[in-house]
Design an enzyme around this catalytic site. Structure first.
Site, PDB file in Angstrom:
ATOM      1  N   ARG A 185      -9.284  -8.860   4.011  1.00 62.70           N
ATOM      2  CA  ARG A 185      -7.556  -8.079   5.291  1.00 62.70           C
ATOM      3  C   ARG A 185      -8.536  -6.620   4.497  1.00 62.70           C
ATOM      4  NH1 ARG A 185      -2.206  -5.655   3.734  1.00 62.70           N
ATOM      5  NH2 ARG A 185      -0.847  -6.888   4.792  1.00 62.70           N
ATOM      6  N   GLN A 242       0.801  -1.228   0.005  1.00 62.22           N
ATOM      7  CA  GLN A 242       0.102  -0.270  -0.248  1.00 62.22           C
ATOM      8  C   GLN A 242       1.030   1.167  -0.101  1.00 62.22           C
ATOM      9  OE1 GLN A 242      -3.197  -0.304   2.890  1.00 62.22           O
ATOM     10  NE2 GLN A 242      -4.273   2.010   2.868  1.00 62.22           N
ATOM     11  N   GLN A 294       1.474 -11.618   9.709  1.00 69.01           N
ATOM     12  CA  GLN A 294       1.802 -10.032   9.386  1.00 69.01           C
ATOM     13  C   GLN A 294       0.981  -8.906   9.590  1.00 69.01           C
ATOM     14  OE1 GLN A 294       0.924  -8.787   6.107  1.00 69.01           O
ATOM     15  NE2 GLN A 294       2.395  -9.542   4.844  1.00 69.01           N
ATOM     16  N   SER A 303       4.327  -5.910   3.009  1.00 66.19           N
ATOM     17  CA  SER A 303       3.581  -6.513   3.715  1.00 66.19           C
ATOM     18  C   SER A 303       1.958  -6.841   2.577  1.00 66.19           C
ATOM     19  CB  SER A 303       2.996  -5.199   3.540  1.00 66.19           C
ATOM     20  OG  SER A 303       2.316  -4.341   4.474  1.00 66.19           O
ATOM     21  N   LEU A 304       1.309  -5.817   2.134  1.00 63.35           N
ATOM     22  CA  LEU A 304       0.185  -6.396   1.424  1.00 63.35           C
ATOM     23  C   LEU A 304       0.452  -7.415   0.024  1.00 63.35           C
ATOM     24  CD1 LEU A 304      -2.569  -6.307  -0.558  1.00 63.35           C
ATOM     25  CD2 LEU A 304      -1.842  -3.921  -0.862  1.00 63.35           C
ATOM     26  N   HIS A 350       0.546  -3.069  10.631  1.00 61.88           N
ATOM     27  CA  HIS A 350       2.234  -3.886  11.227  1.00 61.88           C
ATOM     28  C   HIS A 350       1.817  -3.598  12.863  1.00 61.88           C
ATOM     29  CE1 HIS A 350       3.018  -5.815   7.716  1.00 61.88           C
ATOM     30  NE2 HIS A 350       1.955  -4.716   7.261  1.00 61.88           N
TER      31      HIS A 350
END
Length: 298
Positions: free
Chosen positions: A113, A9, A247, A88-89, A198
């Protein structure tokens, strides 16, 4: 050895994916399939929406995922990774590209998500900040000092040496930024994000996403997938699932991931998806290693 990496993102921009849609029958088919799965025309927002529309977490995450995965799949035989990773994503994009998840299931999980994270963001004022010019240990120590009594702030993204993003509630992040500036940070910049990604504040989203991940079929990928939570290579579907669940509240150990990929023989990094953020990070992580190159496709 070839490594393919996928952004997270923040890489989005209006117009992303339009060329793919207009010039590739496969891309058009996949984008239209995504519109059907999501129940709205995300392509309209991606190709000609406003920056504000595209910045909504529930739109941003599937949009970046779609651009990244379709970019890789449209490479055809040229997509022959020895290893993959995503920031991440981007880890979801990497898993689909490597065959651990099918396209439909990957998109459904990314949307779940995004919706879960948006709810968690709305539940409590929270933010993130980029810290530049300090070693990781100093940032970790300051976060530990600020934590406690309603204050939550943790290292979230280890992007490259000298750049670490922290995450937590607004008061704690602001307090940590002041301490980090006093400790010698060149910059401590609060980011324009929807919440504390996170960090422990994402626990409600993690709980919600866990059920969806556990109910989804994962397969053995065609190459090792380096995952954010431990920076290690994984091929076991059960391990991949567990790491993907963890995660959401764990740090993204991108610096260590890239270092481990280089140690495993990666010399050619290709970024699949919008932007060039990962290419810049990899160049800084591999600084002084002339054998390593990073470039992108879009």
């Amino acid at each position: 050895m070839k490594a393919f990496v996928f952004p997270g993102q923040g890489a989005q921009f209006v117009g992303m994916g339009k060329d793919l849609y207009e010039n590739s029958a496969l891309a058009k088919e996949l984008f239209e399939k995504a519109n059907d799965i999501l129940g709205y025309r995300i392509t309209d927002i991606m190709f000609a929406g406003t920056d504000e529309d595209l910045r909504q977490t529930k739109v941003t995450q599937p949009a970046v995922f779609l651009h990244s995965v379709i970019s890789a799949l449209c490479m055809g035989d040229a997509f022959q990774p020895d290893m993959v990773a995503g920031h991440s994503l981007g880890e979801f994009s990497a898993l689909v590209a490597a065959g651990a998840l099918n396209f439909e299931d990957g998109l459904k999980l990314v949307y779940a998500r995004a919706m879960a994270m948006q709810k968690a963001c709305e539940a409590q004022p929270s933010t993130m900040a980029a810290i530049v010019g300090l070693d990781d240990a100093t940032v970790e120590q300051v976060c530990a000092e600020v934590n406690g009594e309603g204050h939550v702030v943790v290292p979230a993204n280890y992007n490259n040496p000298g750049q670490l993003v922290i995450s937590g509630n607004v008061e704690a992040v602001n307090a940590a930024c002041e301490k980090l500036k006093a400790a010698g940070a060149k910059r401590a910049l609060v980011l324009a994000v929807g919440g504390a990604f996170h960090s422990p504040l994402m626990q409600p989203a993690k709980d919600e996403l866990q059920a969806a991940i556990e109910a989804t079929d994962f397969h053995t990928p065609k190459c090792p997938v380096y995952q954010n939570v431990d920076a290690q290579a994984h091929t076991n579907p059960d391990e991949i699932k567990a790491n993907l669940i963890a995660q959401l509240t764990a740090s993204v150990r991108w610096t260590q991931e890239v270092q481990n990929m280089i140690a495993a023989g990666a010399t050619d990094f290709t970024e699949c998806g919008p932007g060039k953020a990962l290419q810049g990070m990899i160049a800084k992580i591999a600084k002084g290693n002339d054998a390593v190159s990073a470039h992108g496709i879009a």
